[in-house]
Design a protein around this motif. Sequence first.
Motif, PDB file in Angstrom:
ATOM      1  N   ALA A 204     -19.429 -41.451 -65.756  1.00 35.89           N
ATOM      2  CA  ALA A 204     -20.109 -40.249 -66.255  1.00 35.89           C
ATOM      3  C   ALA A 204     -21.548 -40.226 -65.783  1.00 35.89           C
ATOM      4  N   THR A 205     -22.143 -41.421 -65.615  1.00 30.02           N
ATOM      5  CA  THR A 205     -23.538 -41.528 -65.177  1.00 30.02           C
ATOM      6  C   THR A 205     -23.660 -42.597 -64.100  1.00 30.02           C
ATOM      7  N   TYR A 206     -24.647 -42.394 -63.221  1.00 29.55           N
ATOM      8  CA  TYR A 206     -24.812 -43.292 -62.078  1.00 29.55           C
ATOM      9  C   TYR A 206     -26.282 -43.351 -61.693  1.00 29.55           C
ATOM     10  N   VAL A 207     -26.763 -44.561 -61.397  1.00 26.80           N
ATOM     11  CA  VAL A 207     -28.135 -44.753 -60.923  1.00 26.80           C
ATOM     12  C   VAL A 207     -28.084 -45.558 -59.629  1.00 26.80           C
ATOM     13  N   GLU A 208     -28.793 -45.073 -58.617  1.00 34.48           N
ATOM     14  CA  GLU A 208     -28.850 -45.766 -57.326  1.00 34.48           C
ATOM     15  C   GLU A 208     -30.298 -46.057 -56.972  1.00 34.48           C
TER      16      GLU A 208
ATOM     17  N   ASP B 181     -39.943 -49.692 -59.846  1.00 39.23           N
ATOM     18  CA  ASP B 181     -40.818 -50.213 -60.905  1.00 39.23           C
ATOM     19  C   ASP B 181     -41.485 -49.066 -61.648  1.00 39.23           C
ATOM     20  N   ASN B 182     -42.024 -48.116 -60.904  1.00 38.93           N
ATOM     21  CA  ASN B 182     -42.687 -46.970 -61.514  1.00 38.93           C
ATOM     22  C   ASN B 182     -41.686 -46.106 -62.290  1.00 38.93           C
TER      23      ASN B 182
ATOM     24  N   ASP C 178     -23.303 -45.869 -66.591  1.00 39.76           N
ATOM     25  CA  ASP C 178     -21.935 -46.371 -66.407  1.00 39.76           C
ATOM     26  C   ASP C 178     -21.819 -47.238 -65.158  1.00 39.76           C
ATOM     27  N   LEU C 179     -22.460 -46.777 -64.080  1.00 40.97           N
ATOM     28  CA  LEU C 179     -22.378 -47.473 -62.796  1.00 40.97           C
ATOM     29  C   LEU C 179     -23.744 -47.414 -62.137  1.00 40.97           C
ATOM     30  N   ALA C 180     -24.184 -48.551 -61.588  1.00 43.21           N
ATOM     31  CA  ALA C 180     -25.467 -48.606 -60.882  1.00 43.21           C
ATOM     32  C   ALA C 180     -25.275 -49.333 -59.564  1.00 43.21           C
ATOM     33  N   PHE C 181     -26.102 -48.982 -58.597  1.00 41.33           N
ATOM     34  CA  PHE C 181     -26.055 -49.592 -57.271  1.00 41.33           C
ATOM     35  C   PHE C 181     -27.474 -49.956 -56.866  1.00 41.33           C
ATOM     36  N   ILE C 182     -27.731 -51.248 -56.703  1.00 40.72           N
ATOM     37  CA  ILE C 182     -29.044 -51.740 -56.296  1.00 40.72           C
ATOM     38  C   ILE C 182     -29.020 -51.997 -54.792  1.00 40.72           C
ATOM     39  N   ASP C 183     -29.788 -51.199 -54.062  1.00 41.94           N
ATOM     40  CA  ASP C 183     -29.829 -51.307 -52.597  1.00 41.94           C
ATOM     41  C   ASP C 183     -31.223 -50.928 -52.106  1.00 41.94           C
ATOM     42  N   GLY C 184     -32.227 -51.473 -52.790  1.00 41.77           N
ATOM     43  CA  GLY C 184     -33.603 -51.130 -52.479  1.00 41.77           C
ATOM     44  C   GLY C 184     -34.250 -52.106 -51.516  1.00 41.77           C
ATOM     45  N   LEU C 185     -35.506 -52.443 -51.794  1.00 48.85           N
ATOM     46  CA  LEU C 185     -36.243 -53.380 -50.954  1.00 48.85           C
ATOM     47  C   LEU C 185     -35.519 -54.727 -50.924  1.00 48.85           C
ATOM     48  N   HIS C 186     -35.380 -55.298 -49.741  1.00 52.08           N
ATOM     49  CA  HIS C 186     -34.550 -56.496 -49.568  1.00 52.08           C
ATOM     50  C   HIS C 186     -35.282 -57.779 -49.947  1.00 52.08           C
ATOM     51  N   LEU C 187     -35.923 -57.787 -51.087  1.00 49.99           N
ATOM     52  CA  LEU C 187     -36.641 -58.962 -51.555  1.00 49.99           C
ATOM     53  C   LEU C 187     -36.167 -59.323 -52.957  1.00 49.99           C
ATOM     54  N   PHE C 188     -35.930 -60.595 -53.174  1.00 45.09           N
ATOM     55  CA  PHE C 188     -35.332 -61.112 -54.400  1.00 45.09           C
ATOM     56  C   PHE C 188     -35.999 -60.628 -55.670  1.00 45.09           C
ATOM     57  N   GLU C 189     -37.332 -60.757 -55.757  1.00 44.96           N
ATOM     58  CA  GLU C 189     -38.014 -60.450 -57.006  1.00 44.96           C
ATOM     59  C   GLU C 189     -37.908 -58.978 -57.385  1.00 44.96           C
TER      60      GLU C 189
ATOM     61  N   ALA D 145     -35.261 -56.980 -56.551  1.00 44.34           N
ATOM     62  CA  ALA D 145     -33.882 -56.791 -57.006  1.00 44.34           C
ATOM     63  C   ALA D 145     -33.687 -57.359 -58.403  1.00 44.34           C
ATOM     64  N   LEU D 146     -34.352 -58.476 -58.693  1.00 40.73           N
ATOM     65  CA  LEU D 146     -34.277 -59.063 -60.031  1.00 40.73           C
ATOM     66  C   LEU D 146     -34.835 -58.091 -61.067  1.00 40.73           C
ATOM     67  N   ARG D 147     -35.994 -57.500 -60.788  1.00 44.33           N
ATOM     68  CA  ARG D 147     -36.576 -56.543 -61.735  1.00 44.33           C
ATOM     69  C   ARG D 147     -35.676 -55.318 -61.903  1.00 44.33           C
ATOM     70  N   ASP D 148     -35.090 -54.863 -60.803  1.00 47.03           N
ATOM     71  CA  ASP D 148     -34.183 -53.723 -60.901  1.00 47.03           C
ATOM     72  C   ASP D 148     -32.998 -54.060 -61.803  1.00 47.03           C
ATOM     73  N   PHE D 149     -32.450 -55.248 -61.650  1.00 45.60           N
ATOM     74  CA  PHE D 149     -31.315 -55.640 -62.476  1.00 45.60           C
ATOM     75  C   PHE D 149     -31.713 -55.692 -63.951  1.00 45.60           C
ATOM     76  N   ILE D 150     -32.853 -56.297 -64.238  1.00 42.05           N
ATOM     77  CA  ILE D 150     -33.332 -56.390 -65.621  1.00 42.05           C
ATOM     78  C   ILE D 150     -33.476 -54.999 -66.233  1.00 42.05           C
ATOM     79  N   ASN D 151     -34.107 -54.103 -65.498  1.00 46.39           N
ATOM     80  CA  ASN D 151     -34.352 -52.757 -66.020  1.00 46.39           C
ATOM     81  C   ASN D 151     -33.068 -51.954 -66.188  1.00 46.39           C
ATOM     82  N   ILE D 152     -32.137 -52.122 -65.273  1.00 49.24           N
ATOM     83  CA  ILE D 152     -30.886 -51.373 -65.352  1.00 49.24           C
ATOM     84  C   ILE D 152     -30.006 -51.883 -66.482  1.00 49.24           C
ATOM     85  N   GLU D 153     -29.884 -53.195 -66.626  1.00 45.90           N
ATOM     86  CA  GLU D 153     -28.981 -53.726 -67.649  1.00 45.90           C
ATOM     87  C   GLU D 153     -29.350 -53.245 -69.048  1.00 45.90           C
TER      88      GLU D 153
END
Length: 282
Positions: free
Chosen positions: A75-79, A122-123, A140-151, A153-161
Amino acid sequence: MVFIPSKARPAYHRALLNRLLGRREDAAELCKTALQTADYSVAHLRAHQMLAELEFPGEDYFRVLARIHEHLKPATYVEIGIFQGESFEIVRPETLAVGVDPSPRIRKQLSANQRVFAETSDNFFENRDVRSELGGKPIDLAFIDGLHLFEFALRDFINIEKLCSPDSVILIHDVYPIDDTSAARERASWFWSGDIWRLILTLKKYRPDLSVNVIAARPTGLAIIQNLNPESRVLEERQNEITDEFLATDISVLDGRKAEMLNRFPNEWASISRLIDTRGRA
């Protein structure tokens, strides 16, 4: 102008011949030989692409992503990381979709249910009411495919979860490195996945409650993260410690154990569909 021939070309051409002859292992070794040169040539790029195809012979990540959308019907998606919008275009018209990219280059007109925010993730998470943008519903579904740096992607995961439910699914691209060059933090080739592989090791160590699997989809794997807990603050509270720990972890830690350490999962749709149907279960 002086033409400088590519040092990667001879090895790549021999790799191409060996692949045509069915000698996959020899072709892979010749690709690796071609990639030993610091070279932004077409041959260097194609050697990386061939190596990815030899590593992951099934469907590419884009096709797997499309199958997941059709199977889950979110129903919802964030990329995170839109670029030209190829993966955004496959979203079902009924899905309320939000994309985030500081410099999006969307090629097609967005549908009524799609919005793209031209800003950093982040913003976006700090200043936007994301739940409101999604009609008050969880992601419902998210796709992380942003800047190719670990930290990042980690922040994106934290914020999305935080915005998910236990039944939600988070997908992460570029998590299975093909070689050291393309997995470096500093880009040194056209083909570049960065160090997002570190996020898989992080989730396995600090969030054993999660279901973490990396689909063997070219070019660089697609992680499926399930059994989410939006109430968990482990990663957020230990974020600086985790970042320091894994930035100090060399890619050589994967040597000889890459498939095991990154939880490689077969790229077979029947198996993938069964896997995602276990979402929300301990």
